[in-house]
Design an enzyme around this catalytic site. Structure first.
Site, PDB file in Angstrom:
ATOM      1  N   LYS A  13       0.823  -1.220   0.000  1.00 58.11           N
ATOM      2  CA  LYS A  13       0.000   0.000   0.000  1.00 58.11           C
ATOM      3  C   LYS A  13       0.852   1.263   0.000  1.00 58.11           C
ATOM      4  CE  LYS A  13      -2.341  -0.670   3.755  1.00 58.11           C
ATOM      5  NZ  LYS A  13      -1.720  -1.947   4.170  1.00 58.11           N
ATOM      6  N   ARG A  88     -10.372   1.736   8.907  1.00 55.50           N
ATOM      7  CA  ARG A  88     -10.062   0.358   9.309  1.00 55.50           C
ATOM      8  C   ARG A  88     -11.292  -0.416   9.749  1.00 55.50           C
ATOM      9  NH1 ARG A  88      -4.795  -1.086  10.090  1.00 55.50           N
ATOM     10  NH2 ARG A  88      -3.247   0.559   9.864  1.00 55.50           N
ATOM     11  N   ARG A 127      11.681 -10.440   5.223  1.00 57.73           N
ATOM     12  CA  ARG A 127      12.226  -9.109   5.527  1.00 57.73           C
ATOM     13  C   ARG A 127      13.291  -9.170   6.628  1.00 57.73           C
ATOM     14  NH1 ARG A 127       7.469  -4.612   5.722  1.00 57.73           N
ATOM     15  NH2 ARG A 127       7.159  -5.517   7.792  1.00 57.73           N
ATOM     16  N   ARG A 160      12.216  -9.155  12.521  1.00 55.38           N
ATOM     17  CA  ARG A 160      11.302  -8.680  13.563  1.00 55.38           C
ATOM     18  C   ARG A 160      10.311  -9.774  13.933  1.00 55.38           C
ATOM     19  NH1 ARG A 160       8.930  -3.077  11.335  1.00 55.38           N
ATOM     20  NH2 ARG A 160       7.137  -4.460  11.460  1.00 55.38           N
ATOM     21  N   ARG A 171      -1.736 -11.918  11.573  1.00 57.00           N
ATOM     22  CA  ARG A 171      -2.009 -10.525  11.215  1.00 57.00           C
ATOM     23  C   ARG A 171      -2.903 -10.458   9.970  1.00 57.00           C
ATOM     24  NH1 ARG A 171       3.579  -7.936  10.195  1.00 57.00           N
ATOM     25  NH2 ARG A 171       2.375  -6.037   9.795  1.00 57.00           N
TER      26      ARG A 171
END
Length: 221
Positions: A13, A88, A127, A160, A171
């Site tokens: 996004k 949201r 990542r 992370r 998530r």
């Protein structure tokens, strides 16, 4: 154009919003960035938001809605805008419509970047983040020149906790469940544009611009 831009974590996004903002010549707003700016300003809204952020809690809708409204009223809304990752939930969507109605404008479209769960996992679980400067790399798409070492500052790279596969899948599920009512809301209004988020950044961007051009052509008839 007045747009909201939605999609799960890792859908791309932020990148697409920046490109779209430049292409259309409009301002964009990521809720998190504006929240942090409001906190940094020391305003009453910022202090209220900080009291929740400091405890690691979600900032309540009432405060977020007021901060978004403040931003919208502070820009030349006639020139258009893009809201990144907002609304949201269904309440935020309805309140946004009410705010725009008071400002005598209407939302042009809600863009949803559709990316399958397995692709989101592939993107995020690869990542690596620099402990020192925060630079972000990817094992496959943007690897560092040296293993586990930041190109920019030489800092250690690590994964992370929220980029680990099981966390990413959770998530994704939470986002999908919470956002479905928002997508249905905009679909019922005939304002939802679903974009295939697979492919290169440039390919996805072309799809978005094509959809918006088609929308502009149909609305001018």
């Amino acid at each position: 154009m007045r747009l909201v831009f939605l999609g799960p974590p890792g859908a791309g996004k932020g990148t697409q919003v920046k490109m779209l903002s430049k292409a259309l010549g409009v301002l964009s707003m990521a809720t998190g960035d504006v929240l942090r700016m409001e906190v940094a300003s020391g305003s009453e809204l910022g202090r209220e938001a900080k009291s929740y952020m400091d405890k690691g809690e979600l900032v309540p809708d009432d405060i977020v809605i007021k901060i978004v409204e403040k931003w919208l009223r502070g820009i030349d809304i006639a020139k258009g805008f893009i809201l990144d990752g907002y609304p949201r939930n269904i309440r935020q969507a309805r309140e946004l419509d009410e705010i725009l109605k008071q400002m005598k404008v209407e939302l042009t479209a809600a863009i949803y970047l559709d990316v399958p769960e397995d692709e989101i996992v592939r993107r995020l679980s690869g990542r690596l983040t620099c402990r020192k400067c925060g630079a972000v790399y990817h094992i496959k798409f943007n690897p560092p020149k040296e293993d586990c070492k930041c190109d920019a500052c030489g800092g250690e790279l690590y994964q992370r906790e929220d980029d680990k596969e099981d966390v990413v899948r959770q998530r994704f599920r939470v986002y999908t469940e919470s956002t479905k009512p928002v997508l249905d809301y905009y679909r019922d209004k005939g304002k939802l544009l679903v974009i295939d988020g697979l492919g290169s950044i440039e390919e996805v961007n072309k799809r978005i611009l094509k959809k918006l051009q088609e929308l502009g052509s149909s609305s001018s008839r």
